[in-house]
Design a protein around this motif. Structure first.
Motif, mmCIF file in Angstrom:
data_model
loop_
_atom_site.group_PDB
_atom_site.id
_atom_site.type_symbol
_atom_site.label_atom_id
_atom_site.label_comp_id
_atom_site.label_asym_id
_atom_site.label_seq_id
_atom_site.Cartn_x
_atom_site.Cartn_y
_atom_site.Cartn_z
ATOM 1 N N LYS A 25 -21.409 53.417 -1.661
ATOM 2 C CA LYS A 25 -20.700 54.636 -1.253
ATOM 3 C C LYS A 25 -19.270 54.296 -0.835
ATOM 4 N N ALA A 26 -19.105 53.203 -0.106
ATOM 5 C CA ALA A 26 -17.758 52.778 0.318
ATOM 6 C C ALA A 26 -16.911 52.390 -0.887
ATOM 7 N N ILE A 27 -17.519 51.702 -1.854
ATOM 8 C CA ILE A 27 -16.791 51.323 -3.073
ATOM 9 C C ILE A 27 -16.383 52.577 -3.841
ATOM 10 N N LYS A 28 -17.297 53.534 -3.958
ATOM 11 C CA LYS A 28 -17.025 54.786 -4.660
ATOM 12 C C LYS A 28 -15.852 55.519 -4.012
ATOM 13 N N GLU A 29 -15.874 55.648 -2.700
ATOM 14 C CA GLU A 29 -14.796 56.339 -1.989
ATOM 15 C C GLU A 29 -13.468 55.592 -2.131
ATOM 16 N N SER A 30 -13.522 54.272 -2.112
ATOM 17 C CA SER A 30 -12.297 53.476 -2.268
ATOM 18 C C SER A 30 -11.699 53.650 -3.657
ATOM 19 N N LEU A 31 -12.552 53.648 -4.688
ATOM 20 C CA LEU A 31 -12.066 53.863 -6.054
ATOM 21 C C LEU A 31 -11.465 55.255 -6.214
ATOM 22 N N GLU A 32 -12.106 56.265 -5.632
ATOM 23 C CA GLU A 32 -11.566 57.631 -5.707
ATOM 24 C C GLU A 32 -10.194 57.707 -5.045
ATOM 25 N N ASN A 33 -10.058 57.120 -3.870
ATOM 26 C CA ASN A 33 -8.769 57.131 -3.168
ATOM 27 C C ASN A 33 -7.696 56.362 -3.934
ATOM 28 N N ALA A 34 -8.061 55.221 -4.483
ATOM 29 C CA ALA A 34 -7.088 54.423 -5.242
ATOM 30 C C ALA A 34 -6.618 55.179 -6.482
ATOM 31 N N TYR A 61 -11.131 66.986 -7.572
ATOM 32 C CA TYR A 61 -10.710 66.763 -8.950
ATOM 33 C C TYR A 61 -11.062 65.365 -9.449
ATOM 34 N N ILE A 62 -11.267 64.442 -8.536
ATOM 35 C CA ILE A 62 -11.531 63.063 -8.918
ATOM 36 C C ILE A 62 -12.916 62.666 -8.418
ATOM 37 N N SER A 63 -13.706 62.091 -9.312
ATOM 38 C CA SER A 63 -15.024 61.617 -8.896
ATOM 39 C C SER A 63 -15.344 60.300 -9.599
ATOM 40 N N VAL A 64 -16.087 59.476 -8.904
ATOM 41 C CA VAL A 64 -16.519 58.191 -9.426
ATOM 42 C C VAL A 64 -18.042 58.192 -9.455
ATOM 43 N N VAL A 65 -18.600 57.735 -10.572
ATOM 44 C CA VAL A 65 -20.046 57.608 -10.711
ATOM 45 C C VAL A 65 -20.359 56.131 -10.925
ATOM 46 N N ILE A 66 -21.204 55.585 -10.047
ATOM 47 C CA ILE A 66 -21.607 54.186 -10.155
ATOM 48 C C ILE A 66 -23.089 54.147 -10.526
ATOM 49 N N ASP A 67 -23.387 53.460 -11.615
ATOM 50 C CA ASP A 67 -24.770 53.281 -12.038
ATOM 51 C C ASP A 67 -25.394 52.212 -11.141
ATOM 52 N N GLU A 68 -26.433 52.588 -10.411
ATOM 53 C CA GLU A 68 -27.022 51.673 -9.435
ATOM 54 C C GLU A 68 -27.869 50.570 -10.073
ATOM 55 N N ASP A 72 -22.115 49.513 -13.398
ATOM 56 C CA ASP A 72 -20.959 50.010 -14.134
ATOM 57 C C ASP A 72 -20.491 51.288 -13.455
ATOM 58 N N TYR A 73 -19.207 51.583 -13.595
ATOM 59 C CA TYR A 73 -18.719 52.818 -12.990
ATOM 60 C C TYR A 73 -17.787 53.539 -13.956
ATOM 61 N N GLU A 74 -17.700 54.840 -13.747
ATOM 62 C CA GLU A 74 -16.795 55.685 -14.516
ATOM 63 C C GLU A 74 -16.011 56.544 -13.536
ATOM 64 N N ILE A 75 -14.756 56.788 -13.869
ATOM 65 C CA ILE A 75 -13.907 57.641 -13.051
ATOM 66 C C ILE A 75 -13.617 58.903 -13.861
ATOM 67 N N PHE A 76 -13.831 60.055 -13.228
ATOM 68 C CA PHE A 76 -13.626 61.332 -13.881
ATOM 69 C C PHE A 76 -12.522 62.112 -13.189
ATOM 70 N N LEU A 77 -11.703 62.751 -13.992
ATOM 71 C CA LEU A 77 -10.680 63.649 -13.500
ATOM 72 C C LEU A 77 -10.957 65.016 -14.099
ATOM 73 N N SER A 78 -11.257 65.978 -13.248
ATOM 74 C CA SER A 78 -11.529 67.344 -13.712
ATOM 75 C C SER A 78 -10.263 68.174 -13.616
ATOM 76 N N LYS A 79 -10.042 68.976 -14.610
ATOM 77 C CA LYS A 79 -8.881 69.870 -14.603
ATOM 78 C C LYS A 79 -9.365 71.276 -14.917
ATOM 79 N N GLU A 80 -8.783 72.227 -14.223
ATOM 80 C CA GLU A 80 -9.082 73.623 -14.476
ATOM 81 C C GLU A 80 -8.033 74.171 -15.434
#
Length: 82
Positions: A25-34, A61-68, A72-80
């Motif tokens: 969770k900390a890694i996910k939040e750090s990646l989102e902030n970065a 708008y920004i989310s990170v998904v980490i496969d437990e 592996d992780y993916e970073i998503f940017l959502s746009k309206e």
């Protein structure tokens, strides 16, 4: 990164008694902030103040998904689109 991350998480869990999900969770939040900070700097450098303000204001708008399993992780940017 997968094998090394798994080994590091295993060690932290055993030696420091920190659950893997807490660290992930900390890694996910750090990646989102970065990534958010990167996008803000990029938008400002191109003079796009609207996009920079949007990314800075709305964190959804920004989310990170980490496969437990594979770590592996993916970073998503959502746009309206209007």
């Amino acid at each position: 990164m997968n094998r090394e991350l798994k080994e590091a998480l295993d060690i932290l869990e055993k030696e420091k008694n920190i659950e893997k999900r807490v660290i992930l969770k900390a890694i996910k939040e750090s990646l989102e902030n970065a990534y958010r900070n990167y996008l803000i700097r990029l938008a400002n450098s191109k003079g796009d103040k609207f996009f920079a303000a949007m990314v800075q204001r709305d964190q959804d708008y920004i989310s990170v998904v980490i496969d437990e399993d594979s770590y592996d992780y993916e970073i998503f940017l959502s746009k309206e689109v209007i």
